[in-house]
Design an enzyme around this catalytic site. Sequence first.
Site, short mmCIF file in Angstrom:
data_model
loop_
_atom_site.label_atom_id
_atom_site.label_comp_id
_atom_site.label_asym_id
_atom_site.label_seq_id
_atom_site.Cartn_x
_atom_site.Cartn_y
_atom_site.Cartn_z
N LYS A 229 0.63 -1.25 -0.05
CA LYS A 229 0.08 0.01 -0.10
C LYS A 229 0.94 1.23 0.21
CE LYS A 229 -4.36 -1.92 1.25
NZ LYS A 229 -5.21 -2.27 2.43
N ARG A 269 -2.98 -10.29 4.78
CA ARG A 269 -3.32 -10.45 3.51
C ARG A 269 -2.18 -9.80 2.73
NH1 ARG A 269 -5.75 -7.40 -0.16
NH2 ARG A 269 -7.32 -8.43 -1.68
N1 PMM Z 1 -7.13 -4.21 0.89
C1 PMM Z 1 -7.58 -4.37 -0.47
C2 PMM Z 1 -8.77 -5.35 -0.89
N2 PMM Z 1 -9.03 -6.16 0.09
N3 PMM Z 1 -9.51 -6.87 2.28
C3 PMM Z 1 -9.32 -6.63 3.64
N4 PMM Z 1 -9.77 -7.52 4.43
N5 PMM Z 1 -8.20 -5.80 4.13
C4 PMM Z 1 -7.56 -4.87 3.24
O1 PMM Z 1 -6.57 -4.21 3.84
C5 PMM Z 1 -7.80 -5.00 1.82
C6 PMM Z 1 -8.95 -5.99 1.50
C7 PMM Z 1 -7.02 -3.45 -1.38
O2 PMM Z 1 -5.59 -4.00 -1.94
P1 PMM Z 1 -5.67 -4.90 -3.20
O3 PMM Z 1 -5.87 -4.09 -4.19
O4 PMM Z 1 -4.15 -5.02 -3.14
O5 PMM Z 1 -6.41 -6.37 -3.02
#
Ligand code: PMM
Length: 290
Positions: A229, A269
Amino acid sequence: MVPGVGRTAVRPFPVPGTATGRCLVMGILNVTPDSFSDGARYLARDAAVGHGLAMVRNGADLVDVGGESTRPGASRVSEPEELRRVVPVVQALVASGVRVSVDTMRARVAAAAIGAGATVVNDVSGGLADIEMGRVVAESDVTYVAMHWRGHSDQMMERASYLNVVEDVRSELLRRVDALVAAGIDAGRIVLDPGLGFAKNADHCWALLRGLERILDLGHPLLVGASRKAFLGRAAEQSSGAVPTAADRDHLTAAVTTLAAAAGAACVRVHDVRSSRDAVTVAGVWQSPS
Ligand code: PMM
């Protein structure tokens, strides 16, 4: 001393069959054309499934399949398109024995993914985006990740205003837990997530990471999603002068994984699974009684 490190026990992520004594690693599988770090790479079903299986070989405990980008400013995908992206990939991974989480804000997508064998619903809106989500999850026996959220991607940064970010996120998450339990979800199946980067600037993200114990003391397992991020890129820029691209932020992510695991997170994650599995190992050995 780093807050939490060396003191907090992991409250396990409540998914049957997963490891209980350590922080789990959830591998990110974005079946999208526009996610911020891996958009378009896994849009074809076979490429997506292949990447999911590769993450499991690298140590992922779960694979999180998402069909909608939530990067700041993103516009929404239609429900039929989200279903078309997600369901076949969930089916194929489950058929290969992979534990699958579905990253969706839509109850109908969650229901279809549960029907295809997903055992976790990861809802970045914590049930706020779709009033049917609580009922769908309550009628199943899946684990539910409720993330802190203040609105869709096109509006969220306007809402990044807090009196005290840790206390405000904590109380808004507590309100979500109350609503989800009222909708019939067993409290023991709810995992909380502070929602790094969602209606949060870099200072908010670091404050939340320093304050994980305050979220943990709500009594739920905790998931941390820091992977690649922007706040990590900003920190690297301040220290070295150069801004790493999203794909160059995996070492920064793994450093956060070590600290989050040591602070008691039940799951991280991440995009790069191997470095975070190593980080979890380091945190576990660091904390084991000598
Ligand atoms: N961040 C993203 C998408 N899904 N789900 C949870 N539980 N926590 C997060 O911080 C989160 C998420 C955005 O990141 P990406 O685009 O790399 O998937």
